[in-house]
Design a protein around this motif. Structure first.
Motif, PDB file in Angstrom:
ATOM      1  N   PRO A 138       0.825  -1.212   0.000  1.00  0.00           N
ATOM      2  CA  PRO A 138       0.000   0.000   0.000  1.00  0.00           C
ATOM      3  C   PRO A 138       0.859   1.261   0.000  1.00  0.00           C
ATOM      4  CG  PRO A 138       0.064  -0.954   2.187  1.00  0.00           C
ATOM      5  CD  PRO A 138       0.830  -1.884   1.290  1.00  0.00           C
ATOM      6  N   LEU A 139       0.384   2.235  -0.744  1.00  0.00           N
ATOM      7  CA  LEU A 139       1.025   3.550  -0.753  1.00  0.00           C
ATOM      8  C   LEU A 139      -0.084   4.580  -0.931  1.00  0.00           C
ATOM      9  CD1 LEU A 139       3.667   5.243  -0.798  1.00  0.00           C
ATOM     10  CD2 LEU A 139       3.572   5.057  -3.279  1.00  0.00           C
ATOM     11  N   ALA A 140      -0.203   5.462   0.031  1.00  0.00           N
ATOM     12  CA  ALA A 140      -1.237   6.504   0.014  1.00  0.00           C
ATOM     13  C   ALA A 140      -2.630   5.905  -0.180  1.00  0.00           C
ATOM     14  CB  ALA A 140      -0.934   7.540  -1.061  1.00  0.00           C
ATOM     15  N   GLY A 141      -2.888   4.795   0.501  1.00  0.00           N
ATOM     16  CA  GLY A 141      -4.213   4.188   0.459  1.00  0.00           C
ATOM     17  C   GLY A 141      -4.495   3.340  -0.765  1.00  0.00           C
ATOM     18  N   GLN A 142      -3.553   3.224  -1.670  1.00  0.00           N
ATOM     19  CA  GLN A 142      -3.751   2.404  -2.866  1.00  0.00           C
ATOM     20  C   GLN A 142      -2.691   1.318  -2.910  1.00  0.00           C
ATOM     21  OE1 GLN A 142      -3.569   5.353  -6.032  1.00  0.00           O
ATOM     22  NE2 GLN A 142      -5.766   5.024  -6.369  1.00  0.00           N
TER      23      GLN A 142
END
Length: 179
Positions: free
Chosen positions: A32-36
């Motif tokens: 995950p990165l920034a919610g994605q």
């Protein structure tokens, strides 16, 4: 439809990622990165406990590249023995260029640098910082080819060891002005 980039890697591929060095692609994973969720190559570095995650969408942004293979060795050997590089005589300009080449880690540029510094070393010896750069270039090249299962790889590693152990020509070292 966007064509696949040449930077697609498969599990088991040998890669180089500065400053870590030689690694092996162990697969891909979602992180995950920034919610994605994004897909990354997982790179393991056998000589250390380090691990890196490289975005599959744009691996080139990290400077990752394929490691040399046996087919690259004849061209590398040619540049190690006959390469040329115009190194500035002024130390600060030379230092900038050498640092850039070492940081980039392109093996063919490293071979050219090694060949030129070898010439300088044999002709008159190298000042300390140039000698350190020379050693670093040799180590980077050796690291990349040492685990290739090829007779030419063993010969190139032997050449790199011989080059490091060469001594300056005593007559030239005395007569040559300091760099």
């Amino acid at each position: 439809m966007t064509p696949l980039k040449q930077t697609a890697f498969l599990p088991g591929d040998r890669v180089v990622l500065s400053p870590y060095g030689i690694g092996v692609v162990s697969g891909t994973c979602e992180r995950p990165l920034a919610g994605q969720a994004h897909t990354y190559y997982q790179i393991d570095f056998p000589s250390t406990v380090s691990r890196a995650y490289i975005p599959v969408a744009d691996p080139g942004c990290t400077g990752i590249r394929r490691a040399l293979n046996a087919a690259d060795l004849p061209a590398l050997l040619e540049r190690l023995t006959r390469g040329s590089l115009e190194l500035p005589r002024q130390w600060s300009a030379r230092h900038r260029l050498v640092t850039e080449i070492l940081a980039c880690g392109n093996p063919f540029d490293l071979a050219d640098l090694t060949c030129e510094l070898r010439r300088w070393n044999v002709q008159r010896g190298l000042p300390d910082l140039d000698r350190q750069a020379f050693r670093r270039a040799l180590k980077l090249l050796e690291q990349e080819i040492s685990d290739l299962p090829d007779q030419l790889a063993a010969e190139v590693c032997g050449l790199l060891q011989d080059v490091w152990n060469e001594q300056p020509n005593a007559a030239s070292a005395v007569a040559a002005p300091a760099v």
